[in-house]
Design an enzyme around this catalytic site. Structure first.
Site, PDB file in Angstrom:
ATOM      1  N   LYS A  68      10.616  11.996   2.292  1.00  0.00           N
ATOM      2  CA  LYS A  68       9.755  11.094   1.738  1.00  0.00           C
ATOM      3  C   LYS A  68       8.910  11.933   0.764  1.00  0.00           C
ATOM      4  O   LYS A  68       8.547  13.155   1.030  1.00  0.00           O
ATOM      5  CB  LYS A  68       8.755  10.598   2.573  1.00  0.00           C
ATOM      6  CG  LYS A  68       7.866   9.402   2.086  1.00  0.00           C
ATOM      7  CD  LYS A  68       7.017   8.725   3.279  1.00  0.00           C
ATOM      8  CE  LYS A  68       6.157   7.664   2.812  1.00  0.00           C
ATOM      9  NZ  LYS A  68       5.511   6.920   3.890  1.00  0.00           N
ATOM     10  N   SER A  86       5.850   1.878   4.148  1.00  0.00           N
ATOM     11  CA  SER A  86       5.698   2.455   2.589  1.00  0.00           C
ATOM     12  C   SER A  86       6.804   3.283   2.526  1.00  0.00           C
ATOM     13  O   SER A  86       7.181   3.585   1.364  1.00  0.00           O
ATOM     14  CB  SER A  86       4.545   3.386   2.430  1.00  0.00           C
ATOM     15  OG  SER A  86       4.393   4.398   3.481  1.00  0.00           O
ATOM     16  N   SER A 122       4.468   2.514   8.534  1.00  0.00           N
ATOM     17  CA  SER A 122       5.395   2.631   7.448  1.00  0.00           C
ATOM     18  C   SER A 122       6.601   3.198   8.036  1.00  0.00           C
ATOM     19  O   SER A 122       7.515   3.584   6.858  1.00  0.00           O
ATOM     20  CB  SER A 122       4.508   3.772   6.449  1.00  0.00           C
ATOM     21  OG  SER A 122       3.743   2.917   5.529  1.00  0.00           O
TER      22      SER A 122
HETATM   23  N1  GLN Z   1       1.094  -0.619   5.274  1.00  0.00           N
HETATM   24  C1  GLN Z   1       0.071   0.048   5.824  1.00  0.00           C
HETATM   25  C2  GLN Z   1      -0.787   0.499   4.711  1.00  0.00           C
HETATM   26  O1  GLN Z   1      -0.530   0.225   3.471  1.00  0.00           O
HETATM   27  C3  GLN Z   1       0.761   1.295   6.396  1.00  0.00           C
HETATM   28  C4  GLN Z   1       0.992   2.156   5.361  1.00  0.00           C
HETATM   29  C5  GLN Z   1       1.539   3.678   6.142  1.00  0.00           C
HETATM   30  O2  GLN Z   1       1.738   3.569   7.459  1.00  0.00           O
HETATM   31  N2  GLN Z   1       1.738   4.566   5.373  1.00  0.00           N
HETATM   32  O3  GLN Z   1      -1.789   1.032   4.959  1.00  0.00           O
END
Ligand code: GLN
Length: 477
Positions: free
Chosen positions: A76, A151, A175
């Site tokens: 990532k 994400s 995410s």
């Molecule tokens: N959807 C969550 C956010 O936008 C989790 C994101 C993540 O785990 N990086 O904060």
């Protein structure tokens, strides 16, 4: 376990049926073939992966053993790798190339992993759909018009489509687990502190956790065993004995107590997802596990608490991107203009929204009402888990209220998107480990995942349970 799992490749390598170079070529041609549609990788290191494969073949031919030799990994775009650009899929980090490896990267490299490329993600890992990336959205591996989740959507789609054996992601509020569920692969977030965050570009430091996307539990275990352990460069990394998850596999569910929290089966939950989980619960009972109801009364406050605290931490962490030290800079005559123009042009809409929200909840007049209050609720959520784990060894819940979302569906209404994180953010608030495994297919052709949550620092039980459950669900071979 599917053809592209590392476990299978490892056996083929050991018996001389293939070489690291052949494996690398296989994945490079899969990337060339499928990535133009998926947009899962934003950078592919073709020369580097070939060079490294030849080196590993030479090492193996000497008879040396490396636990992850031949593992092809996507990474990532938030983890530092020496001499590779890292951008958090943001404009503001364009042109930034770190000169060091994140601790997890150094450990995996030493164990024989090959890093094939950078996977796309939501900007600064903020989002649930992978629509906020500066490089454009990632597409779902099998369903046109649907998001891969976020994400870490690029990592999930790359593994699901067979572009690499496994991929690293980060899980701040879901995410890893949510995109894994949307794409039909295994997503694993270890306990907070189990894996070093050194070299991981921070979103919300007290939540961020490096996790994995794999085709099977065996691969998740093998990677965690190498990544885990205390690190002098991360003061929040946990001391104590690192786990030996590979040793508990193949896992079984017999004798385990699975807790079903009532609060996780709320009104908004998709009926087919709910049905699939009920079916798995029934199979667990028939296989000698106990399935018991548990009560987690503060679950409903999870989303609000998470979005206050994560935004607060993000607003502080992202203050460093001012055009002076990293990446993108807008030229201006006055210094203050350079700062503000760089941030205005460099950050996308969602990141700006979080920075503004975070600054607001931390500001003098509102600190006690929002930030301090949310910290107290975080403790209550943690207590819910402590209490539930007195009765259950593992918790069984949905990953997301839905099996997927169409592009644009949540764009109009960010609150809807935030609310969809309801079942994943609690694990990050409490710091407990979580796993998302595929259990079936939705009538719309989407995949259905189930979430397992474990006791802090008991990844062995969690992964063992996940392994047994995949056999019951028929998603492991
Ligand atoms: N959807 C969550 C956010 O936008 C989790 C994101 C993540 O785990 N990086 O904060």
């Amino acid at each position: 376990m599917s053809v592209s799992s590392f476990a299978r490749t490892r056996r083929a390598l050991a018996s001389g049926q293939t070489s690291c170079r052949q494996i690398a070529e296989h994945f490079l041609s899969a990337v060339a073939d499928k990535n133009p549609r998926l947009n899962a990788f934003t950078h592919v290191d073709e020369a580097g992966v070939r060079r490294r494969a030849d080196y590993l073949d030479a090492v193996l031919s000497r008879g040396d053993k490396l636990p992850l030799a031949g593992l092809v990994l996507g990474v990532k775009d938030v983890l530092c790798i020496r001499d590779w650009p890292v951008t958090c899929s943001s404009r503001i980090l364009q042109g930034h190339t770190p000169r060091f490896d994140a601790t997890v990267i150094a450990r995996l490299r030493a164990a024989g992993a090959l890093f094939i490329g950078r996977t796309n993600c939501d900007e600064f890992a903020m989002g649930s759909t992978n629509e906020t990336s500066y490089y454009g959205p990632v597409r779902h591996p099998t369903r046109d018009g649907w998001v891969p989740g976020g994400s870490s959507g690029g990592s999930a789609a790359a593994v699901a489509a067979g572009l690499c054996h496994a991929a690293l992601g980060t899980d701040t509020g879901g995410s890893v687990r949510q995109p894994a569920a949307f794409c039909g692969v295994v997503g694993f977030k270890p306990t907070y502190g189990r894996v070093s965050r050194n070299g991981l570009i921070a979103y919300a430091s007290s939540f961020d956790c490096v996790g994995t996307f794999t085709h099977c539990i065996e691969d998740a275990a093998a990677i965690l065993d190498v990544m885990a352990g205390v690190d002098g460069r991360d003061a929040t990394s946990a001391s104590g004995v690192a786990p030996d998850c590979t040793a508990v596999l193949p896992g079984s569910v017999r004798g385990l107590r699975f807790g079903l929290p009532n609060e996780y089966f709320s009104d908004g939950l998709d009926a087919e997802v709910q049905e699939a989980i009920k079916r798995v619960a029934q199979q667990l009972k028939e296989s000698g596990a106990e399935v018991i109801p548990v009560h987690m009364p503060h679950t409903d406050y999870g989303v609000a608490t998470y979005y206050i605290l994560a935004a607060a931490e993000a607003s502080s962490n992202l203050a460093r991107y001012d055009g002076v030290r990293y990446g993108y800079r807008v030229a201006a005559e006055a210094l203050a203009d350079m700062y503000s123009s760089t941030r205005r042009e460099g950050f996308g809409f969602e990141v700006k929204r979080r920075v503004m929200l975070g600054t607001y909840v931390l500001s003098a007049g509102y600190y006690d009402a929002y930030y301090a209050k949310a910290q107290r609720v975080r403790t209550l959520v943690r207590k819910d888990f402590d209490e539930a784990f007195k009765h259950a060894d593992v918790l069984l819940t949905p990953v997301s209220p839905v099996a997927g979302a169409r592009f644009g569906e949540w764009g109009e209404d960010p609150l809807k998107m935030y609310l969809s994180d309801i079942y994943t953010v609690t694990a990050n608030l409490a710091g407990v480990p979580g796993l998302s495994v595929p259990i079936g297919t939705h009538s719309q052709g989407l995949r259905i995942g189930v979430q397992l949550l474990g006791r802090p620092f008991d990844e062995e039980t969690l992964l063992g349970a996940g392994d047994g459950l995949m056999v019951l669900a028929g998603t492991s071979d």
